[in-house]
Motif scaffolding. Structure first.
Motif, PDB file in Angstrom:
ATOM      1  N   TYR A 217      36.179  46.961  36.538  1.00  0.00           N
ATOM      2  CA  TYR A 217      37.634  46.906  36.738  1.00  0.00           C
ATOM      3  C   TYR A 217      37.924  46.565  38.200  1.00  0.00           C
ATOM      4  O   TYR A 217      37.157  46.924  39.106  1.00  0.00           O
ATOM      5  CB  TYR A 217      38.249  48.259  36.381  1.00  0.00           C
ATOM      6  CG  TYR A 217      39.712  48.405  36.760  1.00  0.00           C
ATOM      7  CD1 TYR A 217      40.711  47.825  35.983  1.00  0.00           C
ATOM      8  CD2 TYR A 217      40.092  49.134  37.893  1.00  0.00           C
ATOM      9  CE1 TYR A 217      42.050  47.969  36.325  1.00  0.00           C
ATOM     10  CE2 TYR A 217      41.426  49.281  38.247  1.00  0.00           C
ATOM     11  CZ  TYR A 217      42.403  48.695  37.455  1.00  0.00           C
ATOM     12  OH  TYR A 217      43.728  48.826  37.793  1.00  0.00           O
ATOM     13  N   LEU A 218      39.059  45.906  38.423  1.00  0.00           N
ATOM     14  CA  LEU A 218      39.523  45.610  39.776  1.00  0.00           C
ATOM     15  C   LEU A 218      41.016  45.366  39.747  1.00  0.00           C
ATOM     16  O   LEU A 218      41.616  45.199  38.681  1.00  0.00           O
ATOM     17  CB  LEU A 218      38.790  44.386  40.346  1.00  0.00           C
ATOM     18  CG  LEU A 218      38.891  43.066  39.578  1.00  0.00           C
ATOM     19  CD1 LEU A 218      40.167  42.281  39.925  1.00  0.00           C
ATOM     20  CD2 LEU A 218      37.686  42.175  39.850  1.00  0.00           C
ATOM     21  N   GLU A 219      41.619  45.352  40.936  1.00  0.00           N
ATOM     22  CA  GLU A 219      43.007  44.923  41.094  1.00  0.00           C
ATOM     23  C   GLU A 219      43.008  43.731  42.036  1.00  0.00           C
ATOM     24  O   GLU A 219      42.687  43.876  43.216  1.00  0.00           O
ATOM     25  CB  GLU A 219      43.880  46.036  41.677  1.00  0.00           C
ATOM     26  CG  GLU A 219      43.998  47.280  40.816  1.00  0.00           C
ATOM     27  CD  GLU A 219      43.265  48.471  41.422  1.00  0.00           C
ATOM     28  OE1 GLU A 219      43.393  49.585  40.885  1.00  0.00           O
ATOM     29  OE2 GLU A 219      42.554  48.271  42.439  1.00  0.00           O
ATOM     30  N   ALA A 220      43.333  42.563  41.526  1.00  0.00           N
ATOM     31  CA  ALA A 220      43.421  41.376  42.373  1.00  0.00           C
ATOM     32  C   ALA A 220      44.719  41.442  43.176  1.00  0.00           C
ATOM     33  O   ALA A 220      45.779  41.767  42.626  1.00  0.00           O
ATOM     34  CB  ALA A 220      43.394  40.111  41.517  1.00  0.00           C
ATOM     35  N   SER A 221      44.615  41.153  44.462  1.00  0.00           N
ATOM     36  CA  SER A 221      45.793  41.272  45.319  1.00  0.00           C
ATOM     37  C   SER A 221      46.559  39.963  45.469  1.00  0.00           C
ATOM     38  O   SER A 221      47.570  39.916  46.169  1.00  0.00           O
ATOM     39  CB  SER A 221      45.394  41.799  46.703  1.00  0.00           C
ATOM     40  OG  SER A 221      44.469  40.926  47.321  1.00  0.00           O
ATOM     41  N   SER A 222      46.096  38.915  44.819  1.00  0.00           N
ATOM     42  CA  SER A 222      46.842  37.656  44.813  1.00  0.00           C
ATOM     43  C   SER A 222      46.556  36.918  43.509  1.00  0.00           C
ATOM     44  O   SER A 222      45.494  37.080  42.908  1.00  0.00           O
ATOM     45  CB  SER A 222      46.444  36.764  45.999  1.00  0.00           C
ATOM     46  OG  SER A 222      45.130  36.262  45.838  1.00  0.00           O
ATOM     47  N   GLU A 223      47.525  36.152  43.074  1.00  0.00           N
ATOM     48  CA  GLU A 223      47.347  35.403  41.820  1.00  0.00           C
ATOM     49  C   GLU A 223      46.202  34.402  41.968  1.00  0.00           C
ATOM     50  O   GLU A 223      45.477  34.129  41.010  1.00  0.00           O
ATOM     51  CB  GLU A 223      48.642  34.696  41.442  1.00  0.00           C
ATOM     52  CG  GLU A 223      48.644  34.138  40.037  1.00  0.00           C
ATOM     53  CD  GLU A 223      50.021  33.743  39.578  1.00  0.00           C
ATOM     54  OE1 GLU A 223      50.173  33.481  38.365  1.00  0.00           O
ATOM     55  OE2 GLU A 223      50.946  33.693  40.408  1.00  0.00           O
ATOM     56  N   ARG A 224      46.038  33.880  43.160  1.00  0.00           N
ATOM     57  CA  ARG A 224      44.954  32.926  43.404  1.00  0.00           C
ATOM     58  C   ARG A 224      43.586  33.559  43.136  1.00  0.00           C
ATOM     59  O   ARG A 224      42.713  32.940  42.522  1.00  0.00           O
ATOM     60  CB  ARG A 224      45.030  32.426  44.843  1.00  0.00           C
ATOM     61  CG  ARG A 224      43.889  31.512  45.239  1.00  0.00           C
ATOM     62  CD  ARG A 224      43.961  31.175  46.713  1.00  0.00           C
ATOM     63  NE  ARG A 224      42.800  30.417  47.161  1.00  0.00           N
ATOM     64  CZ  ARG A 224      42.541  30.141  48.429  1.00  0.00           C
ATOM     65  NH1 ARG A 224      43.369  30.552  49.374  1.00  0.00           N
ATOM     66  NH2 ARG A 224      41.468  29.457  48.756  1.00  0.00           N
ATOM     67  N   SER A 225      43.405  34.804  43.579  1.00  0.00           N
ATOM     68  CA  SER A 225      42.098  35.437  43.408  1.00  0.00           C
ATOM     69  C   SER A 225      41.796  35.770  41.946  1.00  0.00           C
ATOM     70  O   SER A 225      40.636  35.941  41.577  1.00  0.00           O
ATOM     71  CB  SER A 225      41.997  36.692  44.268  1.00  0.00           C
ATOM     72  OG  SER A 225      42.912  37.680  43.848  1.00  0.00           O
ATOM     73  N   THR A 226      42.829  35.847  41.104  1.00  0.00           N
ATOM     74  CA  THR A 226      42.551  36.114  39.689  1.00  0.00           C
ATOM     75  C   THR A 226      41.709  34.998  39.076  1.00  0.00           C
ATOM     76  O   THR A 226      40.940  35.247  38.142  1.00  0.00           O
ATOM     77  CB  THR A 226      43.851  36.271  38.883  1.00  0.00           C
ATOM     78  OG1 THR A 226      44.595  35.048  38.885  1.00  0.00           O
ATOM     79  CG2 THR A 226      44.720  37.401  39.441  1.00  0.00           C
TER      80      THR A 226
END
Length: 216
Positions: A170-179
């Motif tokens: 699990y993670l939380e991406a901090s930008s849409e680009r990094s998703t």
């Protein structure tokens, strides 16, 4: 050529803090926590140091052999206390007193900054608790080396173990680009965003382990 990866130790603390500080200076969430650019330049490293200390004590930090990238991981328990093998896992996910943890983080990093406490609370509240998993807390790559695949190599290093042991991640991406990066590594969007009040949003992502059949 493969990327050399090793586990970080206490001697690597300053290296890890510097990498995270440089990598996240212009991150949307860091910008929300420390809105004033000059203040962020002089204070942001304290938050990265606090995160580094937590993971050095409770989890695992991987660094590339050349010291240009790092990844911070925690092994999280399920809400019922079961770890990956049905025993005691890491400290995360056991309920704990997240509110007290958030207060202590603010007091140690920037006592007058309520946003330090708020981001810690928001992330703790949104974290999945029904299954044991590996949690990618942060990954930092030196700005001059970004785009070379170092981050992907660090993440895949742990995902290979997750696949062997049947563990999700699990993670939380901090930008849409990094998703997009994480999607290439098998993570999928969790169908909900973590919306920071009057701030940016984060994208929780989940990855099921890849079994032998899935690989074929």
């Amino acid at each position: 050529m493969g990327v050399g990866i090793r586990a970080a130790g206490e001697d690597d603390r300053e290296l890890v803090v510097r990498l995270l500080d440089e990598a996240f200076q212009d991150d949307p969430v860091s910008g929300w926590v420390f809105p004033e650019r000059e203040y962020r330049r002089t204070t942001h490293h304290r938050l990265m140091a606090a995160f580094t200390d937590i993971v050095l004590a409770e989890g695992r930090i991987d660094v590339t052999e050349d010291g240009t990238a790092c990844a911070l991981w925690l092994s999280m328990l399920a809400a019922d206390g079961d770890g990956p093998d049905g025993g005691d896992g890491g400290d995360g996910g056991d309920g704990g007193d997240d509110a007290d943890d958030a207060v202590r983080l603010r007091e140690s990093v920037d006592p007058a900054n309520a946003r330090v406490e708020e981001i810690a609370r928001l992330m703790a509240e949104s974290h999945p608790a029904d299954r044991a998993h590996e949690y990618l807390w942060m990954i930092g790559v030196a700005p001059a080396r970004q785009g070379e695949g170092l981050g992907s190599a660090l993440v895949q290093h742990v995902l290979d173990r997750c696949d062997r042991e049947g563990l999700p991640a699990y993670l939380e991406a901090s930008s849409e680009r990094s998703t997009k990066l994480y999607e290439r590594l098998g993570f999928t969007y969790a169908d909900r965003t973590l919306d920071i009040p009057d701030g940016p949003r984060m994208w929780p992502m989940w990855r099921e382990p890849v079994t032998g059949r899935d690989r074929s």
